[in-house]
Design a protein around this motif. Structure first.
Motif, PDB file in Angstrom:
ATOM      1  N   GLY A 312       0.792  -1.220   0.000  1.00 31.57           N
ATOM      2  CA  GLY A 312       0.000   0.000   0.000  1.00 31.57           C
ATOM      3  C   GLY A 312       0.822   1.268   0.000  1.00 31.57           C
ATOM      4  N   HIS A 313       2.149   1.136  -0.047  1.00 36.34           N
ATOM      5  CA  HIS A 313       3.024   2.311  -0.084  1.00 36.34           C
ATOM      6  C   HIS A 313       4.294   1.954  -0.836  1.00 36.34           C
ATOM      7  CE1 HIS A 313       5.738   0.542   2.946  1.00 36.34           C
ATOM      8  NE2 HIS A 313       4.644   0.128   3.557  1.00 36.34           N
ATOM      9  N   VAL A 314       5.052   2.956  -1.225  1.00 39.13           N
ATOM     10  CA  VAL A 314       6.314   2.731  -1.906  1.00 39.13           C
ATOM     11  C   VAL A 314       7.385   2.373  -0.879  1.00 39.13           C
ATOM     12  CG1 VAL A 314       8.142   3.773  -3.322  1.00 39.13           C
ATOM     13  CG2 VAL A 314       5.738   4.266  -3.814  1.00 39.13           C
ATOM     14  N   GLY A 315       8.118   1.323  -1.146  1.00 41.85           N
ATOM     15  CA  GLY A 315       9.170   0.879  -0.236  1.00 41.85           C
ATOM     16  C   GLY A 315       8.924  -0.530   0.249  1.00 41.85           C
ATOM     17  N   PRO A 316       9.997  -1.269   0.551  1.00 47.62           N
ATOM     18  CA  PRO A 316       9.892  -2.706   0.827  1.00 47.62           C
ATOM     19  C   PRO A 316       9.708  -3.081   2.285  1.00 47.62           C
ATOM     20  CG  PRO A 316      12.191  -2.121   0.651  1.00 47.62           C
ATOM     21  CD  PRO A 316      11.411  -0.844   0.453  1.00 47.62           C
ATOM     22  N   ARG A 317       9.653  -2.103   3.185  1.00 49.45           N
ATOM     23  CA  ARG A 317       9.564  -2.400   4.600  1.00 49.45           C
ATOM     24  C   ARG A 317       8.322  -1.747   5.202  1.00 49.45           C
ATOM     25  NH1 ARG A 317      15.980  -2.194   6.461  1.00 49.45           N
ATOM     26  NH2 ARG A 317      16.639  -3.862   5.018  1.00 49.45           N
ATOM     27  N   PRO A 318       7.826  -2.278   6.318  1.00 48.30           N
ATOM     28  CA  PRO A 318       6.576  -1.747   6.887  1.00 48.30           C
ATOM     29  C   PRO A 318       6.668  -0.263   7.230  1.00 48.30           C
ATOM     30  CG  PRO A 318       7.168  -3.845   7.905  1.00 48.30           C
ATOM     31  CD  PRO A 318       8.342  -3.430   7.083  1.00 48.30           C
ATOM     32  N   SER A 319       5.548   0.440   6.996  1.00 49.29           N
ATOM     33  CA  SER A 319       5.493   1.860   7.350  1.00 49.29           C
ATOM     34  C   SER A 319       4.763   2.071   8.664  1.00 49.29           C
ATOM     35  CB  SER A 319       4.790   2.650   6.238  1.00 49.29           C
ATOM     36  OG  SER A 319       3.447   2.222   6.088  1.00 49.29           O
ATOM     37  N   VAL A 320       4.126   1.026   9.172  1.00 50.53           N
ATOM     38  CA  VAL A 320       3.476   1.058  10.482  1.00 50.53           C
ATOM     39  C   VAL A 320       3.901  -0.198  11.236  1.00 50.53           C
ATOM     40  CG1 VAL A 320       1.494   2.360   9.613  1.00 50.53           C
ATOM     41  CG2 VAL A 320       1.397  -0.139   9.662  1.00 50.53           C
ATOM     42  N   ARG A 321       3.589  -0.238  12.517  1.00 50.66           N
ATOM     43  CA  ARG A 321       3.974  -1.399  13.323  1.00 50.66           C
ATOM     44  C   ARG A 321       3.050  -2.571  13.012  1.00 50.66           C
ATOM     45  NH1 ARG A 321       3.344  -3.255  18.829  1.00 50.66           N
ATOM     46  NH2 ARG A 321       5.298  -4.243  19.548  1.00 50.66           N
ATOM     47  N   LEU A 322       3.628  -3.632  12.450  1.00 48.48           N
ATOM     48  CA  LEU A 322       2.819  -4.778  12.041  1.00 48.48           C
ATOM     49  C   LEU A 322       2.161  -5.461  13.235  1.00 48.48           C
ATOM     50  CD1 LEU A 322       5.049  -6.432   9.277  1.00 48.48           C
ATOM     51  CD2 LEU A 322       3.063  -4.935   8.969  1.00 48.48           C
ATOM     52  N   ALA A 323       2.778  -5.409  14.393  1.00 48.16           N
ATOM     53  CA  ALA A 323       2.177  -6.017  15.577  1.00 48.16           C
ATOM     54  C   ALA A 323       0.846  -5.356  15.907  1.00 48.16           C
ATOM     55  CB  ALA A 323       3.131  -5.918  16.767  1.00 48.16           C
ATOM     56  N   ASP A 324       0.743  -4.044  15.678  1.00 46.93           N
ATOM     57  CA  ASP A 324      -0.512  -3.337  15.926  1.00 46.93           C
ATOM     58  C   ASP A 324      -1.577  -3.758  14.923  1.00 46.93           C
ATOM     59  OD1 ASP A 324       0.709  -1.995  18.023  1.00 46.93           O
ATOM     60  OD2 ASP A 324       1.230  -0.245  16.802  1.00 46.93           O
ATOM     61  N   LEU A 325      -1.173  -3.941  13.646  1.00 42.96           N
ATOM     62  CA  LEU A 325      -2.126  -4.418  12.641  1.00 42.96           C
ATOM     63  C   LEU A 325      -2.648  -5.799  12.992  1.00 42.96           C
ATOM     64  CD1 LEU A 325      -0.671  -3.494   9.118  1.00 42.96           C
ATOM     65  CD2 LEU A 325      -2.513  -2.380  10.371  1.00 42.96           C
ATOM     66  N   ALA A 326      -1.753  -6.664  13.445  1.00 40.60           N
ATOM     67  CA  ALA A 326      -2.160  -8.020  13.814  1.00 40.60           C
ATOM     68  C   ALA A 326      -3.172  -7.979  14.963  1.00 40.60           C
ATOM     69  CB  ALA A 326      -0.943  -8.847  14.199  1.00 40.60           C
ATOM     70  N   ALA A 327      -2.892  -7.171  15.960  1.00 37.79           N
ATOM     71  CA  ALA A 327      -3.801  -7.063  17.099  1.00 37.79           C
ATOM     72  C   ALA A 327      -5.167  -6.551  16.662  1.00 37.79           C
ATOM     73  CB  ALA A 327      -3.204  -6.146  18.171  1.00 37.79           C
ATOM     74  N   ALA A 328      -5.178  -5.560  15.740  1.00 36.91           N
ATOM     75  CA  ALA A 328      -6.440  -5.002  15.256  1.00 36.91           C
ATOM     76  C   ALA A 328      -7.253  -6.045  14.494  1.00 36.91           C
ATOM     77  CB  ALA A 328      -6.169  -3.790  14.381  1.00 36.91           C
ATOM     78  N   GLU A 329      -6.564  -7.027  13.905  1.00 39.40           N
ATOM     79  CA  GLU A 329      -7.243  -8.090  13.161  1.00 39.40           C
ATOM     80  C   GLU A 329      -7.556  -9.295  14.032  1.00 39.40           C
ATOM     81  OE1 GLU A 329      -8.351  -8.177   9.961  1.00 39.40           O
ATOM     82  OE2 GLU A 329      -7.877  -6.014   9.914  1.00 39.40           O
ATOM     83  N   GLY A 330      -7.298  -9.170  15.325  1.00 38.40           N
ATOM     84  CA  GLY A 330      -7.617 -10.246  16.245  1.00 38.40           C
ATOM     85  C   GLY A 330      -6.609 -11.380  16.289  1.00 38.40           C
ATOM     86  N   ILE A 331      -5.396 -11.129  15.790  1.00 39.93           N
ATOM     87  CA  ILE A 331      -4.347 -12.143  15.827  1.00 39.93           C
ATOM     88  C   ILE A 331      -3.452 -11.862  17.032  1.00 39.93           C
ATOM     89  CG2 ILE A 331      -2.387 -13.189  14.641  1.00 39.93           C
ATOM     90  CD1 ILE A 331      -3.649 -12.355  11.993  1.00 39.93           C
ATOM     91  N   THR A 332      -3.443 -12.764  17.982  1.00 41.50           N
ATOM     92  CA  THR A 332      -2.619 -12.619  19.162  1.00 41.50           C
ATOM     93  C   THR A 332      -1.295 -13.334  18.954  1.00 41.50           C
ATOM     94  OG1 THR A 332      -4.567 -12.518  20.603  1.00 41.50           O
ATOM     95  CG2 THR A 332      -2.452 -13.058  21.633  1.00 41.50           C
ATOM     96  N   ILE A 333      -0.204 -12.577  19.015  1.00 41.07           N
ATOM     97  CA  ILE A 333       1.127 -13.172  18.870  1.00 41.07           C
ATOM     98  C   ILE A 333       1.657 -13.474  20.266  1.00 41.07           C
ATOM     99  CG2 ILE A 333       3.479 -12.815  18.030  1.00 41.07           C
ATOM    100  CD1 ILE A 333       2.312 -10.845  15.980  1.00 41.07           C
ATOM    101  N   PRO A 334       1.820 -14.751  20.597  1.00 45.22           N
ATOM    102  CA  PRO A 334       2.286 -15.095  21.952  1.00 45.22           C
ATOM    103  C   PRO A 334       3.669 -14.523  22.227  1.00 45.22           C
ATOM    104  CG  PRO A 334       1.412 -17.033  20.807  1.00 45.22           C
ATOM    105  CD  PRO A 334       1.566 -15.953  19.782  1.00 45.22           C
ATOM    106  N   PRO A 335       3.967 -14.235  23.481  1.00 42.16           N
ATOM    107  CA  PRO A 335       5.326 -13.775  23.832  1.00 42.16           C
ATOM    108  C   PRO A 335       6.330 -14.897  23.619  1.00 42.16           C
ATOM    109  CG  PRO A 335       4.065 -14.227  25.809  1.00 42.16           C
ATOM    110  CD  PRO A 335       3.101 -14.338  24.660  1.00 42.16           C
ATOM    111  N   ARG A 336       7.600 -14.522  23.557  1.00 41.86           N
ATOM    112  CA  ARG A 336       8.649 -15.527  23.408  1.00 41.86           C
ATOM    113  C   ARG A 336       8.634 -16.455  24.606  1.00 41.86           C
ATOM    114  NH1 ARG A 336      12.575 -15.328  20.126  1.00 41.86           N
ATOM    115  NH2 ARG A 336      14.047 -16.138  21.643  1.00 41.86           N
ATOM    116  N   GLY A 337       8.804 -17.751  24.294  1.00 41.22           N
ATOM    117  CA  GLY A 337       8.803 -18.744  25.363  1.00 41.22           C
ATOM    118  C   GLY A 337      10.082 -18.734  26.165  1.00 41.22           C
TER     119      GLY A 337
END
Length: 337
Positions: A312-337
């Motif tokens: 959605g933007h020019v450039g090969p790396r994220p322009s926003v924090r992907l962890a926040d996008l995941a949370a907004a979509e209901g995907i919970t990323i577990p903490p490191r074990g």
């Protein structure tokens, strides 16, 4: 097995991208195939730079982009790639370390300059890469730190790095260290021309168990098995590799592991601006899902979400924090074990 320090160690060509918009007729004049990557020399890189309009410089390289995505998802990433002691090398080093990625590869002094890729972005968002590898060819087994490999859940290689013989041996060394420490090894096939060059060796890596996870897009998996039938290619890779993830553009992505198949649709975007880095970010999302214990379907979904952000933007790396996008979509990323 000791606890891991890193989710992913990415090994690849450290490249600064020069991104410019271009009409299709420029590709015709250059005699290049849209959507592919070609290797060029320093003189051609300079000539092409003079032909393009205004450009954006951004640290890139396929595996470097994936490391950046892992960090954006809240993962712990390390990176190995060779830059020179020049301005582009300093830019690359600053950018990747600023993201929180561990990067300690000793830069090249007195040799070729830092690699750069002139990426032509046509109105349909497709990217055509013209890459001068420069210092990347100086990566050797000496750049592989056994302690870092042993501390990474997954060691991930970009297929483009299979061209230089010394880098190929560096990856084989890293794979051996990873497996000796109970870790996983992954590879992305990078593009169909890369597959055409190294089909036999890529298949040997999979069938021998040297790699545990393979990433491919439609064109690459078709090239790998020399078939236009996607179902046949997926059936073959299911047999050849323990785990494979295949991106399907607008049709989303799938992953196969033994008899298991997981699919996810493409995440909708308002407008496709630039496809550069989409596969790299899919790999980041999928690998974070894998290393954090998410089920296969959720890992594919996380990969699709990460890949959609970058187009959605020019450039090969994220322009926003992907962890926040995941949370907004209901995907919970577990903490490191």
């Amino acid at each position: 097995m000791a606890a891991s320090e890193f989710d992913v160690l990415a090994i690849g060509n450290a490249i600064v991208d020069i991104l410019a918009r271009a009409e299709d007729d420029l590709l015709v004049r250059l005699g290049v195939t849209k959507g592919m990557m070609r290797l060029i020399d320093a003189a051609e890189a300079d000539r092409l730079y003079d032909m393009i309009g205004p450009a954006i410089e951004a640290s890139g390289g396929s595996a470097g982009n994936t490391a950046a995505g892992v960090a954006s998802l809240g993962g712990r990433a390390a990176y190995v790639g060779k830059v020179a002691t020049d301005e582009l090398g300093r830019i690359f080093t600053h950018d990747i370390r600023a993201l929180g990625v561990h990067f300690a590869t000793v830069p090249l002094e007195g040799g070729a300059p830092t690699a750069r890729s002139t990426i032509l972005i046509t109105p349909d968002g497709e990217r055509t890469m013209n890459t001068y590898l420069g210092a990347c060819h100086a990566l050797t087994v000496d750049d592989i730190d056994p302690a870092v490999v042993a501390a990474a859940e997954v060691t991930y290689l970009e297929g483009y790095l299979w061209d230089p013989p010394a880098a190929k041996e560096a990856f084989r060394k890293a794979a051996a260290i990873a497996h000796a420490n109970g870790r996983k090894v992954a590879i992305t096939l990078s593009d169909s021309f890369c597959v055409d060059r190294w089909r036999g060796e890529f298949l040997e890596l999979m069938r021998s168990g040297t790699v545990d996870v393979v990433f491919a897009n439609k064109e690459e998996i078709h090239a790998l098995y020399e078939t236009s039938d996607l179902a046949s290619a997926v059936a073959a890779i299911r047999t050849d590799c323990a785990l494979a993830a295949v991106t399907l553009g607008g049709d989303g992505a799938l992953a196969v592991r033994g008899d298991e198949t997981a699919r996810a649709p493409a995440t909708a975007v308002d407008r496709i601006e630039d496809l550069t880095g989409a596969g790299d970010q899919f790999a980041a999302g999928f690998l974070v899902g894998l290393t954090r214990g998410l089920d296969l379907s959720t890992a594919v979904r996380l990969g699709c979400l990460a890949g959609s952000e970058v187009i959605g933007h020019v450039g090969p790396r994220p322009s926003v924090r992907l962890a926040d996008l995941a949370a907004a979509e209901g995907i919970t990323i577990p903490p490191r074990g």
